[in-house]
Design a protein around this motif. Structure first.
Motif, PDB file in Angstrom:
ATOM      1  N   MET A   1       0.853  -1.192   0.000  1.00 20.25           N
ATOM      2  CA  MET A   1       0.000   0.000   0.000  1.00 20.25           C
ATOM      3  C   MET A   1       0.888   1.240   0.000  1.00 20.25           C
ATOM      4  SD  MET A   1      -3.080   0.952   2.522  1.00 20.25           S
ATOM      5  CE  MET A   1      -3.151   2.560   3.220  1.00 20.25           C
ATOM      6  N   THR A   2       0.617   2.134  -0.917  1.00 16.31           N
ATOM      7  CA  THR A   2       1.398   3.354  -1.066  1.00 16.31           C
ATOM      8  C   THR A   2       0.468   4.550  -0.996  1.00 16.31           C
ATOM      9  OG1 THR A   2       2.918   2.200  -2.536  1.00 16.31           O
ATOM     10  CG2 THR A   2       2.976   4.575  -2.606  1.00 16.31           C
ATOM     11  N   SER A   3       0.931   5.639  -0.425  1.00 12.94           N
ATOM     12  CA  SER A   3       0.185   6.902  -0.464  1.00 12.94           C
ATOM     13  C   SER A   3       1.064   7.923  -1.176  1.00 12.94           C
ATOM     14  CB  SER A   3      -0.178   7.363   0.949  1.00 12.94           C
ATOM     15  OG  SER A   3       0.988   7.604   1.701  1.00 12.94           O
ATOM     16  N   MET A   4       0.442   9.040  -1.589  1.00 15.20           N
ATOM     17  CA  MET A   4       1.173  10.106  -2.272  1.00 15.20           C
ATOM     18  C   MET A   4       0.652  11.442  -1.783  1.00 15.20           C
ATOM     19  SD  MET A   4       0.963   8.612  -6.201  1.00 15.20           S
ATOM     20  CE  MET A   4       2.070   9.794  -6.950  1.00 15.20           C
ATOM     21  N   ASP A   5       1.562  12.371  -1.513  1.00 20.30           N
ATOM     22  CA  ASP A   5       1.135  13.724  -1.183  1.00 20.30           C
ATOM     23  C   ASP A   5       1.105  14.563  -2.460  1.00 20.30           C
ATOM     24  OD1 ASP A   5       3.765  14.512  -1.771  1.00 20.30           O
ATOM     25  OD2 ASP A   5       4.312  14.844   0.326  1.00 20.30           O
ATOM     26  N   ILE A   6       0.703  15.818  -2.331  1.00 23.15           N
ATOM     27  CA  ILE A   6       0.517  16.668  -3.510  1.00 23.15           C
ATOM     28  C   ILE A   6       1.822  16.883  -4.274  1.00 23.15           C
ATOM     29  CG2 ILE A   6       0.778  18.870  -2.288  1.00 23.15           C
ATOM     30  CD1 ILE A   6      -1.670  18.057  -5.202  1.00 23.15           C
ATOM     31  N   ASN A   7       2.945  16.945  -3.589  1.00 28.01           N
ATOM     32  CA  ASN A   7       4.220  17.147  -4.283  1.00 28.01           C
ATOM     33  C   ASN A   7       4.559  15.952  -5.174  1.00 28.01           C
ATOM     34  OD1 ASN A   7       4.834  19.753  -3.210  1.00 28.01           O
ATOM     35  ND2 ASN A   7       5.266  18.747  -1.257  1.00 28.01           N
ATOM     36  N   GLU A   8       4.344  14.744  -4.686  1.00 29.70           N
ATOM     37  CA  GLU A   8       4.603  13.558  -5.500  1.00 29.70           C
ATOM     38  C   GLU A   8       3.594  13.459  -6.647  1.00 29.70           C
ATOM     39  OE1 GLU A   8       5.497   8.777  -5.158  1.00 29.70           O
ATOM     40  OE2 GLU A   8       4.759   9.835  -3.380  1.00 29.70           O
ATOM     41  N   ILE A   9       2.334  13.791  -6.386  1.00 23.33           N
ATOM     42  CA  ILE A   9       1.312  13.791  -7.441  1.00 23.33           C
ATOM     43  C   ILE A   9       1.736  14.735  -8.565  1.00 23.33           C
ATOM     44  CG2 ILE A   9      -1.055  14.518  -7.987  1.00 23.33           C
ATOM     45  CD1 ILE A   9      -1.752  13.473  -5.079  1.00 23.33           C
ATOM     46  N   MET A  10       2.201  15.933  -8.204  1.00 18.10           N
ATOM     47  CA  MET A  10       2.606  16.914  -9.213  1.00 18.10           C
ATOM     48  C   MET A  10       3.866  16.487  -9.969  1.00 18.10           C
ATOM     49  SD  MET A  10       1.511  20.436  -7.232  1.00 18.10           S
ATOM     50  CE  MET A  10       2.690  21.397  -8.103  1.00 18.10           C
ATOM     51  N   ALA A  11       4.672  15.619  -9.375  1.00 15.87           N
ATOM     52  CA  ALA A  11       5.849  15.103 -10.076  1.00 15.87           C
ATOM     53  C   ALA A  11       5.441  14.121 -11.179  1.00 15.87           C
ATOM     54  CB  ALA A  11       6.801  14.432  -9.088  1.00 15.87           C
TER      55      ALA A  11
END
Length: 145
Positions: A1-11
């Motif tokens: 299971m992985t999560s992503m914050d907005i900075n990773e999403i924008m990458a």
């Protein structure tokens, strides 16, 4: 299971304001599924005209949020590095249904499951919920370039 914050999403996604429609990923299993969030604020630019006295998020933007979540899932599945030039393009939408309006203050929970990836065409089962109630659903197809 992985999560992503907005900075990773924008990458991973090329979208930016006002068209970035995924705020956080709370669950991601490459090759299988993603669950992401979109916080719907009265500050969204589309509410000025849709509709001034009864603000409703356009259904096509709910589908776009689902498509962006699907793109994140695809990128993570194939192992695309962040900030690559890869783009996911819509190839089709089937069975789109809108079951309840999405209003300012709602939090969309975006669910995407990979049904198949055949010859570069990805097919997903998608749906969006607000407070556990389904507001939209569709099968989507896309291609990664």
């Amino acid at each position: 299971m992985t999560s992503m914050d907005i900075n990773e999403i924008m990458a991973y996604l090329p979208h930016r304001y006002p068209f970035l429609l995924v705020d956080r990923v709370i669950h991601l299993e490459p090759g299988k599924e993603i669950i992401a969030l979109k916080n719907v604020s009265m500050n969204e630019p589309f509410f000025a005209g849709h509709f001034p006295k009864h603000p409703v998020m356009p259904g096509v933007l709910v589908l776009e949020a689902l498509a962006q979540a699907a793109a994140l899932l695809s990128f993570k599945t194939v192992g695309n590095p962040p900030d690559s030039d890869a783009v996911v393009y819509f190839a089709g939408i089937d069975g789109a249904r809108f079951k309840k309006p999405v209003m300012p203050g709602d939090q969309l929970t975006l669910h995407v499951e990979i049904l198949r990836n055949l010859k570069g065409i990805w097919k997903y089962a998608t749906y969006a919920e607000v407070d556990g109630q389904r507001v939209a659903e569709a099968e989507m197809m896309a291609t990664l370039r």
